[in-house]
Design a protein around this motif. Sequence first.
Motif, PDB file in Angstrom:
ATOM      1  N   GLY A 108     -36.545 -49.761 -37.218  1.00 40.29           N
ATOM      2  CA  GLY A 108     -37.650 -49.403 -36.349  1.00 40.29           C
ATOM      3  C   GLY A 108     -38.188 -50.644 -35.668  1.00 40.29           C
ATOM      4  N   MET A 109     -38.848 -50.445 -34.527  1.00 40.33           N
ATOM      5  CA  MET A 109     -39.253 -51.558 -33.676  1.00 40.33           C
ATOM      6  C   MET A 109     -40.171 -52.549 -34.389  1.00 40.33           C
ATOM      7  SD  MET A 109     -41.369 -51.432 -30.088  1.00 40.33           S
ATOM      8  CE  MET A 109     -42.882 -50.960 -30.936  1.00 40.33           C
ATOM      9  N   VAL A 110     -41.182 -52.054 -35.111  1.00 43.18           N
ATOM     10  CA  VAL A 110     -42.195 -52.937 -35.669  1.00 43.18           C
ATOM     11  C   VAL A 110     -41.626 -53.805 -36.785  1.00 43.18           C
ATOM     12  CG1 VAL A 110     -44.405 -53.024 -36.882  1.00 43.18           C
ATOM     13  CG2 VAL A 110     -44.092 -51.431 -34.980  1.00 43.18           C
TER      14      VAL A 110
ATOM     15  N   PHE B 265     -50.167 -54.822 -39.958  1.00 43.50           N
ATOM     16  CA  PHE B 265     -48.915 -55.190 -39.306  1.00 43.50           C
ATOM     17  C   PHE B 265     -47.740 -54.321 -39.727  1.00 43.50           C
ATOM     18  CE2 PHE B 265     -51.497 -58.938 -38.888  1.00 43.50           C
ATOM     19  CZ  PHE B 265     -51.106 -59.520 -37.694  1.00 43.50           C
ATOM     20  N   ARG B 266     -47.736 -53.882 -40.961  1.00 46.94           N
ATOM     21  CA  ARG B 266     -46.591 -53.156 -41.502  1.00 46.94           C
ATOM     22  C   ARG B 266     -47.006 -51.761 -41.962  1.00 46.94           C
ATOM     23  NH1 ARG B 266     -41.443 -56.013 -41.508  1.00 46.94           N
ATOM     24  NH2 ARG B 266     -41.833 -58.182 -42.042  1.00 46.94           N
ATOM     25  N   GLY B 267     -46.067 -50.849 -41.969  1.00 53.22           N
ATOM     26  CA  GLY B 267     -46.349 -49.511 -42.475  1.00 53.22           C
ATOM     27  C   GLY B 267     -45.773 -48.449 -41.568  1.00 53.22           C
TER      28      GLY B 267
ATOM     29  N   ASP C 254     -47.047 -45.875 -40.177  1.00 57.90           N
ATOM     30  CA  ASP C 254     -47.851 -45.416 -39.049  1.00 57.90           C
ATOM     31  C   ASP C 254     -48.151 -46.515 -38.038  1.00 57.90           C
ATOM     32  OD1 ASP C 254     -47.948 -42.819 -39.997  1.00 57.90           O
ATOM     33  OD2 ASP C 254     -49.766 -43.166 -41.167  1.00 57.90           O
ATOM     34  N   ILE C 255     -47.580 -47.697 -38.227  1.00 54.23           N
ATOM     35  CA  ILE C 255     -47.780 -48.791 -37.272  1.00 54.23           C
ATOM     36  C   ILE C 255     -46.728 -48.676 -36.172  1.00 54.23           C
ATOM     37  CG2 ILE C 255     -47.881 -51.288 -36.961  1.00 54.23           C
ATOM     38  CD1 ILE C 255     -50.122 -50.205 -38.686  1.00 54.23           C
ATOM     39  N   VAL C 256     -47.157 -48.483 -34.937  1.00 60.33           N
ATOM     40  CA  VAL C 256     -46.209 -48.258 -33.838  1.00 60.33           C
ATOM     41  C   VAL C 256     -46.203 -49.391 -32.814  1.00 60.33           C
ATOM     42  CG1 VAL C 256     -46.231 -45.748 -34.036  1.00 60.33           C
ATOM     43  CG2 VAL C 256     -47.931 -46.880 -32.577  1.00 60.33           C
ATOM     44  N   CYS C 257     -47.141 -50.337 -32.927  1.00 61.37           N
ATOM     45  CA  CYS C 257     -47.211 -51.455 -31.983  1.00 61.37           C
ATOM     46  C   CYS C 257     -47.197 -52.771 -32.743  1.00 61.37           C
ATOM     47  CB  CYS C 257     -48.495 -51.397 -31.156  1.00 61.37           C
ATOM     48  SG  CYS C 257     -48.778 -49.863 -30.267  1.00 61.37           S
TER      49      CYS C 257
ATOM     50  N   ASN D 127     -51.644 -41.156 -30.892  1.00 65.59           N
ATOM     51  CA  ASN D 127     -52.393 -40.942 -32.122  1.00 65.59           C
ATOM     52  C   ASN D 127     -52.327 -42.203 -32.994  1.00 65.59           C
ATOM     53  OD1 ASN D 127     -53.329 -40.168 -34.650  1.00 65.59           O
ATOM     54  ND2 ASN D 127     -52.213 -38.244 -34.702  1.00 65.59           N
ATOM     55  N   LYS D 128     -51.118 -42.665 -33.281  1.00 64.60           N
ATOM     56  CA  LYS D 128     -50.944 -43.805 -34.179  1.00 64.60           C
ATOM     57  C   LYS D 128     -51.428 -45.113 -33.550  1.00 64.60           C
ATOM     58  CE  LYS D 128     -47.126 -41.679 -36.720  1.00 64.60           C
ATOM     59  NZ  LYS D 128     -45.685 -41.734 -37.063  1.00 64.60           N
ATOM     60  N   ALA D 129     -51.191 -45.293 -32.248  1.00 65.47           N
ATOM     61  CA  ALA D 129     -51.642 -46.516 -31.587  1.00 65.47           C
ATOM     62  C   ALA D 129     -53.168 -46.602 -31.592  1.00 65.47           C
ATOM     63  CB  ALA D 129     -51.117 -46.557 -30.154  1.00 65.47           C
TER      64      ALA D 129
END
Length: 333
Positions: free
Chosen positions: A74-76, A190-192, A194-197, A243-245
């Motif tokens: 995933g991106m993050v 930073f991590r998790g 639900d973190i999308v950015c 939502n997540k952001a």
Amino acid sequence: MSKPSMISVIVTTYNQEDTIARTLDSILSQKCHLPIEIVIGEDCSTDRTGEICRNFARRYPDTIRLFSNPVNKGMVDNYFDCLLACRGELIADCAGDDFWVDDEKLEKESRIMESDDSITLVHTAWKSYNEQTHTASNSPQQPFSAPITDGKQMLEAILTQTSMPVIQLCTSLYRTDVVRDALKKHKALFRGQDIVCEDLQIAFFEALNGNIAFIPDVTLYYSQGGDTISSPRSIRKLFDFYNKATNQSHTIANTFSINTDTTRNFFSKRTYALLMHAFRAKDQQMRSEAIECQKLWNTKNNLAILMIKAITAFQPLWTCALAIRKVVITLKK
């Protein structure tokens, strides 16, 4: 603070076989007095992206360090794993579909960073690039266009940006130690799942810890027109992203006790936006999730929120409103 001795450039990429070579070529063309390493996080692509990255790594073994992920992170997580692997005291990044258009970008930015220890991040102007028409258009007006701004004056704007990045991270050069320290102290931000950015937290903590410099030169073409995480074609994906952001912004705002008219208005607008997504999709589950977000963000009802909640509370009224909306859109065309 000691003088930086190297710049690390992070490139995260997934299924970007049509653009990744362009990205890497734009970084390799940089003319900078500091040595540069390119840290590529290739996230288990299913197209030729991995092959292209391996070819570049073979051609430039002294510059490119390739991390080929055996599974998709995933991106993050891909981004922050690359960040932890960086050797440079300064970090830049360029996404695998964007590209730099100024071969002195890093030189200009690093000279500023070397001249003033109080500056934690330098960013520049940029343009949007349409992949279909191959044309570039100016980005929105930069709200902080002074050469140097106290980062703490930017925190509210970073958290509530809606139509443009206050700091476009792919134009930036920032101090590695600031983000690494923040990662240790505030890992949950930073991590998790639900973190999308990744750019929101980095911009926030760099601004929290120093001054931000701006160069008005255009150094980046920001690719648009594809199906990306922040601009997906699926209404459900778009709903989940916003939502997540927004949750990320809310968590950071709570952590640092930032509660102003501007932030409250931002969360109110995001509540309404999520309700409108649910309305257009005629999705009861989305509606319920949007109302839960309203509670979490402590958003008060205003007329717009009350109206859309009332319309979507009754299926016949919801159906009728969608039919009226369709007629209005048709007439406008």
